[in-house]
Design a protein around this motif. Structure first.
Motif, PDB file in Angstrom:
ATOM      1  N   ASN A 110      26.041  -3.347  -5.517  1.00 34.86           N
ATOM      2  CA  ASN A 110      25.574  -3.623  -6.859  1.00 34.86           C
ATOM      3  C   ASN A 110      24.236  -4.173  -7.123  1.00 34.86           C
ATOM      4  N   ARG A 111      23.302  -4.143  -6.199  1.00 32.41           N
ATOM      5  CA  ARG A 111      22.074  -4.738  -6.199  1.00 32.41           C
ATOM      6  C   ARG A 111      20.998  -3.673  -5.998  1.00 32.41           C
ATOM      7  N   ILE A 112      19.727  -3.679  -6.533  1.00 29.17           N
ATOM      8  CA  ILE A 112      18.753  -3.072  -6.101  1.00 29.17           C
ATOM      9  C   ILE A 112      17.602  -4.251  -5.975  1.00 29.17           C
ATOM     10  N   LEU A 113      17.136  -4.079  -4.726  1.00 28.96           N
ATOM     11  CA  LEU A 113      16.180  -5.020  -4.304  1.00 28.96           C
ATOM     12  C   LEU A 113      14.893  -4.569  -4.015  1.00 28.96           C
ATOM     13  N   ARG A 114      13.644  -5.481  -4.388  1.00 27.32           N
ATOM     14  CA  ARG A 114      12.400  -4.794  -3.980  1.00 27.32           C
ATOM     15  C   ARG A 114      11.629  -5.731  -3.136  1.00 27.32           C
ATOM     16  N   SER A 125       8.312 -11.732   7.675  1.00 30.57           N
ATOM     17  CA  SER A 125       9.620 -11.702   6.887  1.00 30.57           C
ATOM     18  C   SER A 125       9.137 -11.517   5.204  1.00 30.57           C
ATOM     19  N   VAL A 126       9.783 -10.599   4.741  1.00 27.60           N
ATOM     20  CA  VAL A 126       9.381 -10.332   3.230  1.00 27.60           C
ATOM     21  C   VAL A 126      10.586 -10.808   2.470  1.00 27.60           C
ATOM     22  N   LYS A 127      10.419 -11.805   1.731  1.00 24.30           N
ATOM     23  CA  LYS A 127      11.570 -12.241   0.613  1.00 24.30           C
ATOM     24  C   LYS A 127      11.873 -10.950  -0.528  1.00 24.30           C
ATOM     25  N   PRO A 128      12.987 -10.449  -0.698  1.00 20.91           N
ATOM     26  CA  PRO A 128      13.155  -9.550  -1.567  1.00 20.91           C
ATOM     27  C   PRO A 128      13.395  -9.998  -3.030  1.00 20.91           C
ATOM     28  N   THR A 129      12.781  -9.146  -4.305  1.00 21.64           N
ATOM     29  CA  THR A 129      13.185  -9.551  -5.349  1.00 21.64           C
ATOM     30  C   THR A 129      14.259  -8.906  -5.885  1.00 21.64           C
ATOM     31  N   VAL A 130      15.283  -9.540  -6.654  1.00 20.75           N
ATOM     32  CA  VAL A 130      16.451  -8.825  -7.194  1.00 20.75           C
ATOM     33  C   VAL A 130      15.956  -7.795  -8.513  1.00 20.75           C
ATOM     34  N   VAL A 131      15.929  -6.565  -8.231  1.00 17.18           N
ATOM     35  CA  VAL A 131      15.366  -5.973  -9.404  1.00 17.18           C
ATOM     36  C   VAL A 131      16.614  -5.987 -10.482  1.00 17.18           C
ATOM     37  N   THR A 132      17.908  -5.649  -9.934  1.00 17.33           N
ATOM     38  CA  THR A 132      19.114  -5.951 -11.034  1.00 17.33           C
ATOM     39  C   THR A 132      20.366  -6.269  -9.909  1.00 17.33           C
ATOM     40  N   ASP A 133      21.154  -6.564 -10.558  1.00 15.58           N
ATOM     41  CA  ASP A 133      22.634  -6.896  -9.653  1.00 15.58           C
ATOM     42  C   ASP A 133      23.753  -6.380 -10.427  1.00 15.58           C
ATOM     43  N   THR A 134      23.470  -5.630 -11.467  1.00 10.97           N
ATOM     44  CA  THR A 134      24.459  -5.327 -12.654  1.00 10.97           C
ATOM     45  C   THR A 134      25.376  -3.718 -12.249  1.00 10.97           C
ATOM     46  N   TYR A 135      25.048  -3.143 -11.084  1.00  9.69           N
ATOM     47  CA  TYR A 135      25.662  -2.136 -10.685  1.00  9.69           C
ATOM     48  C   TYR A 135      27.111  -2.209 -10.358  1.00  9.69           C
ATOM     49  N   PRO A 136      28.071  -1.403 -10.387  1.00 12.93           N
ATOM     50  CA  PRO A 136      29.241  -1.701  -9.642  1.00 12.93           C
ATOM     51  C   PRO A 136      29.275  -2.235  -8.372  1.00 12.93           C
ATOM     52  N   SER A 137      30.172  -3.219  -7.708  1.00  9.22           N
ATOM     53  CA  SER A 137      30.464  -3.687  -6.816  1.00  9.22           C
ATOM     54  C   SER A 137      31.300  -2.964  -5.664  1.00  9.22           C
ATOM     55  N   ARG A 178      13.980   1.328 -15.120  1.00 12.86           N
ATOM     56  CA  ARG A 178      12.576   0.961 -14.965  1.00 12.86           C
ATOM     57  C   ARG A 178      12.206   0.362 -13.638  1.00 12.86           C
ATOM     58  N   PRO A 179      11.260   0.394 -13.180  1.00 11.84           N
ATOM     59  CA  PRO A 179      10.988  -0.230 -11.935  1.00 11.84           C
ATOM     60  C   PRO A 179      11.355  -1.751 -11.851  1.00 11.84           C
ATOM     61  N   ASP A 180      11.390  -2.334 -13.059  1.00 17.90           N
ATOM     62  CA  ASP A 180      11.719  -4.093 -12.929  1.00 17.90           C
ATOM     63  C   ASP A 180      13.089  -4.042 -13.297  1.00 17.90           C
ATOM     64  N   GLY A 181      13.783  -2.981 -13.576  1.00 20.96           N
ATOM     65  CA  GLY A 181      15.382  -3.234 -13.750  1.00 20.96           C
ATOM     66  C   GLY A 181      15.718  -3.086 -15.076  1.00 20.96           C
ATOM     67  N   THR A 182      15.026  -2.887 -16.073  1.00 23.00           N
ATOM     68  CA  THR A 182      15.244  -2.825 -17.279  1.00 23.00           C
ATOM     69  C   THR A 182      15.633  -1.335 -17.854  1.00 23.00           C
ATOM     70  N   GLY A 183      15.938  -1.268 -19.250  1.00 19.70           N
ATOM     71  CA  GLY A 183      16.106   0.255 -19.471  1.00 19.70           C
ATOM     72  C   GLY A 183      17.110   0.871 -18.998  1.00 19.70           C
ATOM     73  N   TYR A 184      18.211   0.587 -18.584  1.00 17.89           N
ATOM     74  CA  TYR A 184      19.142   1.163 -17.761  1.00 17.89           C
ATOM     75  C   TYR A 184      19.819   2.405 -19.016  1.00 17.89           C
ATOM     76  N   GLU A 185      19.927   3.802 -18.371  1.00 20.00           N
ATOM     77  CA  GLU A 185      20.496   4.708 -19.299  1.00 20.00           C
ATOM     78  C   GLU A 185      21.053   5.669 -18.054  1.00 20.00           C
ATOM     79  N   VAL A 186      22.192   6.214 -18.574  1.00 20.10           N
ATOM     80  CA  VAL A 186      22.994   7.293 -17.885  1.00 20.10           C
ATOM     81  C   VAL A 186      22.231   8.630 -18.121  1.00 20.10           C
TER      82      VAL A 186
END
Length: 367
Positions: A110-114, A125-137, A178-186
């Motif tokens: 459900n997540r996209i990490l960056r 060790s690189v700590k990821p940023t959660v771009v989005t966590d709204t995809y189906p799990s 978008r690369p920052d996780g916004t603007g979701y569209e099908v």
């Protein structure tokens, strides 16, 4: 793939569908059994357990996702050897990787990490940023292939949580953000389970593979290669499989009004990764052709797939398809399963294999 009701069955089926973690097999792999056109050769480029999706960094680092391992790998070419490092671990099915502006994007259900500045911090060790966590799990067909399009948006494929069903609006599609996780569209609907897509180098239009449903018999329905030149096209699922109405849902839609595949593959070959060949090493006839990795059948009485296919185009239309590399399947026994591909700067083609736990390099020298 059917829903598995027992833990033991789930483990066995998962290992076969996603591949098993492999020990270093390098010289043990019978590469001499792989049949290629004249002038082509194949070698083990790196040993990467359960290697799935591939992406290339700005500085030449190859990144590989995995499924059963839960790792993301960074592979650096050292000349005669490759340095393979785990840059992320403990993730849930991180099969998809994509690189943009110095950052590695990874799908994890459900997540996209960056992972920012991933190539400039080797061994750190690189700590990821959660771009989005709204995809189906849901984990059934839950591994998500990702890639950046020519529009600078991140495309994310979302499979269905079943073999055949009428899914909710959040499934059976290819989305973009978008690369920052916004603007979701099908972007496209009616896509059962795509695990590979790419854009035509000239037209910049999206092409993608799709895995057909199970339990319609050994010879139905065909697996698919699709072309989506614009947004909001519907590719049939669950109502139609190519031009074949589904036994349960087919009466609800007219197959003639849905988008058919541009190429049909044999049923159950499981086409996963696909890439347009944009290099200059291979002969000119392969330029802008599509290479497809057929992962191989899991529930067919006689196994099929386990090979690479090339699809040739003319004027943006499919004119020919043929087997390019085969030999991973011998007398119903598979020792390798191609997953994804990557065209390297020198024109060679890398191929991941989650079952053998390696990445191959296919090169060409004029005979």
């Amino acid at each position: 793939m059917p829903i598995v009701k027992t833990l033991t069955g789930f483990i066995i089926l998962s290992l076969f569908c996603f591949g098993v973690p492999a020990a270093a097999q390098d010289s043990a792999l019978p590469l001499d059994k792989i049949k290629l056109p004249p002038g082509f050769s194949i070698d083990v480029w790196a040993q990467v357990p359960n290697a799935r999706g591939l992406a290339l960094g700005k500085n030449g680092t190859v990144f590989a996702g995995s499924a059963s391992e839960g790792n993301v790998y960074a592979i650096t070419d050292m000349g005669k050897a490759r340095d393979v490092r785990v840059v992320a671990s403990g993730l849930s099915m991180p099969i998809g990787v994509a690189f943009r502006d110095g950052a590695l994007y990874v799908s994890a259900i459900n997540r996209i990490l960056r992972f920012d500045d991933i190539e400039t911090k080797p061994g750190q060790s690189v700590k990821p940023t959660v771009v989005t966590d709204t995809y189906p799990s849901e984990k059934h067909h839950g591994g998500k292939y990702i890639g950046f399009g020519p529009d600078n948006l991140l495309y994310v494929a979302v499979g269905v949580p079943c073999n055949i069903c009428e899914p909710a609006d959040s499934f059976a599609l290819i989305s973009r953000i978008r690369p920052d996780g916004t603007g979701y569209e099908v972007f496209a609907r009616g896509v059962r389970n795509s695990v590979g897509f790419d854009w035509h180098p000239a037209t910049k239009e999206l092409w993608f593979t799709d895995n057909g449903r199970d339990w319609m018999g050994d010879n139905l329905p065909p697996d698919e290669l699709n072309h989506a030149p614009r947004k909001d096209m519907h590719f049939g699922y669950p109502y139609c499989h190519a031009d074949i109405p589904d036994p349960k849902y087919g009466a609800k839609r007219d197959c003639g009004k849905l988008t058919p595949p541009v190429a049909k593959f044999e049923p159950h070959v499981a086409p996963l990764g696909m890439r347009f060949y944009t290099g200059s090493m291979f002969p000119a006839e392969y330029r802008n052709s599509i290479f497809v990795a057929e992962h191989g059948s899991w529930n067919r009485r006689n196994k099929i797939g386990y090979r690479l296919r090339v699809v040739k185009l003319k004027n943006n239309k499919v004119v020919k398809q043929e087997v390019f590399a085969e030999g991973w399947l011998e007398q119903e026994n598979a020792w390798g399963r191609p997953v994804d591909m990557l065209v390297m700067p020198d024109g060679a083609l890398l191929v991941s294999d989650d079952f053998a736990g390696v990445i191959y390099r296919i090169s060409y020298r004029k005979p």
